[in-house]
Design an enzyme around this catalytic site. Structure first.
Site, short mmCIF file in Angstrom:
data_model
loop_
_atom_site.label_atom_id
_atom_site.label_comp_id
_atom_site.label_asym_id
_atom_site.label_seq_id
_atom_site.Cartn_x
_atom_site.Cartn_y
_atom_site.Cartn_z
N GLU A 1 11.65 6.42 -16.17
CA GLU A 1 11.93 8.60 -16.03
C GLU A 1 13.04 8.46 -14.43
OE1 GLU A 1 8.90 7.88 -16.86
OE2 GLU A 1 9.52 8.35 -19.24
N GLU A 31 12.70 -4.36 -4.06
CA GLU A 31 11.80 -5.12 -5.34
C GLU A 31 12.15 -4.80 -6.69
OE1 GLU A 31 8.42 -2.21 -4.51
OE2 GLU A 31 7.40 -3.10 -6.27
N SER A 58 -1.65 -4.58 -5.87
CA SER A 58 -1.67 -5.65 -6.31
C SER A 58 -2.37 -6.83 -5.39
CB SER A 58 -0.44 -6.41 -7.46
OG SER A 58 -0.27 -5.54 -7.91
N GLY A 69 0.77 -1.08 -0.04
CA GLY A 69 0.15 0.26 0.03
C GLY A 69 0.33 1.22 -0.24
N SER A 73 1.54 3.41 -3.71
CA SER A 73 1.08 4.89 -3.93
C SER A 73 -0.62 5.00 -3.83
CB SER A 73 0.84 3.76 -5.70
OG SER A 73 1.87 3.44 -6.03
#
Ligand SMILES: Cc1cc2nc3c(=O)[nH]c(=O)nc-3n(C[C@H](O)[C@H](O)[C@H](O)COP(=O)(O)OP(=O)(O)OC[C@H]3O[C@@H](n4cnc5c(N)ncnc54)[C@H](O)[C@@H]3O)c2cc1C
Length: 384
Positions: free
Chosen positions: A371, A243, A159, A125, A127
Site C-alpha cells: 500500500e 533496498e 533482521s 534499525g 521499524s
C-alpha cells in the site's frame, strides 16, 4: 515516470560465468529466501576474496570500483542459485552505498574495506512497535551528551541483529515540528553493547532471524553519527531506492521455480500424464515471461541509480510488482504439481515449496508494504 532500459555491460558475461563456476564448486543446499535466512559467514568471506562484495565501492575506499550493473549480474547469479548470502546482504546492498554517500572519512575507513572482505555485517534499525510504514513517527530518541549521543528506544523486526556487528538506527534528535520528517538522524551502533538488549522474535516456522532491539541510554560517540544531524529522512529515502529495486525482490522463490522446471522435465520424459505436463509447462512459461519483464524493470532502476538519478518511485514500482510475483510462485506451483510443502523432504520441490510458503507473507511487507509503495507510485504519477 520513466524506466529507461539498461543492460549489464558485455564484460559482465565473463563475471557471470565466474560466479557460476564458483557456485558449482560450493557445497550448499539452494533455498528460497537465502538472502534473508541463509546465514553463512564463511561463504560471505569467500565472496569477499573474489571481489564480489563492495563491488560498487570506489577502490580508494577499499572496494572494487565496479558498476551497479556488474553487481547486478553477480547478485542475480547468487540469488538464482539460492546461495546463503544473508550474512553480508544488508551491509553490501545498502550500507556500503550509504557510507560512500554520507560516511565520514573515519567511518569509511573503518567499515567499507571490512564490508568488501565479507567480515562486517549490518542490521537495520528503522521499524518500531508503533512505527512501521509511518517511519517519521519513530520514538527512539538520541539525546545530546558530552562527546556524543545517548540513545533510548525500541526497534522491532531487525533482521539478523543478533549476528550483526553494527546496527544502523534511525532516531529522533529534535522534537517533531510542522515537518515531521525533520529532526531525524542515523547512528551506527556497534554490537554487542551492554546498553543494547537483543531479543529474538520467532518467525512462522519458529526460526530466528528477526529481533527486538532495545537501547537503554546507549552511548554513541560523535564519530558514529552517519551524515548530518537532522538529515536522517533524506538519507533513509536514498537508501530505500537501493533496498527496494534489486533482483532479490523477484528472485526469493527462484529455487522453487527451478524445482518446478526440473519436475516438468520429468513429466516431459514421460513419467507424468501428458495433460498435467502441458499445464505445468504453460505455468512455468508464464512465470518466466513475467520474471523477464520484472528483470528488465529492475535493471532499469540499477541503470538510473548508476547515473545518479532519483529512482525512488521506480524502485517502489519494481518492489510492488516483483514481490507480488515471488509470492505467487508458490500458488502457481501448488496449482500444477501434486506436492505437499515439507521442510525436511529430500525432494527439492517439496522443500523449497515449504520455504516459500513460510517466507511469502513477509515479501510484500519488508522494505515497505504494497500500500505504501503504491502511494509513492501514485504520487509520482500525479494521481494522489
Ligand atoms: C521479513 C521482514 C524483515 C524485516 N526486516 C526489517 C529490518 O531488518 N529492519 C527494520 O527496521 N524493519 C524490518 N521489517 C519491518 C518492515 O519494514 C515493516 O513490517 C513494514 O515497514 C510495515 O510496518 P508495520 O509492520 O509496522 O505495519 P504498519 O505500518 O502498521 O501497517 C499495517 C498495515 O496497514 C497498511 N498501511 C499503513 N499505513 C498506510 C497508509 N498510509 N495507507 C494505506 N495503508 C497503510 C500497511 O500497508 C499494512 O498493510 C521487516 C519486515 C519483514 C516482514
Amino acid at each position: 515516470m520513466r524506466l529507461v532500459p539498461a543492460e549489464p555491460p558485455p564484460a559482465s558475461q565473463d563475471l557471470r560465468r565466474e560466479v557460476r563456476d564458483f557456485l558449482a564448486g560450493e557445497d550448499f543446499t539452494p533455498r528460497c529466501d537465502g538472502w534473508l535466512t541463509g546465514f553463512d559467514p564463511a561463504f560471505s568471506r569467500k565472496l569477499g576474496e573474489r571481489g564480489w562484495l563492495g563491488m560498487t565501492v570506489p577502490s580508494r575506499f577499499g572496494g572494487h570500483g565496479r558498476s551497479l550493473l556488474e553487481r547486478f549480474a553477480v547478485i542475480e547469479e547468487l540469488l538464482a542459485a539460492g546461495a546463503p548470502v544473508a550474512a553480508h546482504w544488508i551491509a553490501d546492498r545498502q550500507m556500503a552505498p550509504a557510507l560512500v554517500a554520507h560516511g565520514s572519512p573515519a567511518q569509511r575507513r573503518r567499515f567499507l574495506p571490512a564490508i568488501a572482505r565479507g567480515e562486517c555485517f549490518f542490521a537495520i534499525g528503522m521499524s518500531e512497535p508503533d512505527s512501521g510504514s509511518d517511519l517519521a513517527s519513530v520514538r527512539t530518541k538520541a539525546r545530546r551528551v558530552r562527546d556524543g549521543w545517548s540513545l533510548t528506544g525500541t526497534k522491532v523486526w531487525s533482521s539478523g541483529a543478533h549476528r550483526a556487528h553494527v546496527i544502523l538506527v534511525l532516531a529522533r534528535t529534535a522534537p517533531p515540528g510542522p515537518d515531521r520528517r525533520a529532526g531525524l538522524s542515523q547512528f551506527l551502533v556497534t554490537l554487542p553493547d551492554p546498553a543494547v538488549t537483543i531479543r529474538p522474535i520467532l518467525g512462522l516456522a519458529g526460526e530466528h532471524h528477526f529481533n527486538e532491539v532495545t537501547f537503554d541510554e546507549a552511548f554513541v560517540p560523535d564519530g558514529m553519527l552517519l551524515g548530518e544531524p537532522g538529515a536522517g529522512w533524506r538519507q533513509v529515502t536514498a537508501e530505500l531506492a537501493h533496498e527496494r529495486s534489486g533482483p532479490e525482490r523477484m528472485l526469493s522463490t527462484f529455487p522453487l521455480v527451478q524445482a518446478l522446471a526440473a519436475q516438468t522435465a520429468v513429466a516431459d520424459a514421460g513419467t507424468g500424464t501428458a495433460a498435467a505436463g502441458t499445464a505445468a509447462r504453460r505455468a512455468l512459461g508464464g512465470l518466466l515471461s513475467r520474471l523477464w519483464t520484472l528483470r528488465q524493470a529492475s535493471l532499469a532502476v540499477a541503470g538510473a541509480l548508476e547515473r545518479g538519478d532519483d529512482a525512488g518511485a521506480q524502485a517502489a514500482l519494481v518492489k510492488d510488482l516483483g514481490t507480488r510475483f515471488e509470492r505467487e510462485v508458490a500458488d502457481v506451483v501448488r496449482a500444477h504439481v501434486p506436492a505437499e510443502p515439507d521442510p525436511d523432504s529430500p525432494d527439492p520441490l517439496a522443500r523449497t515449496l515449504a520455504e516459500a510458503v513460510v517466507q511469502a507473507p513477509g515479501f510484500t511487507l519488508r522494505g515497505g508494504t504494497t500500500e505504501i509503495l503504491r502511494g509513492i507510485v501514485a504520487r509520482e504519477l500525479g494521481v494522489r
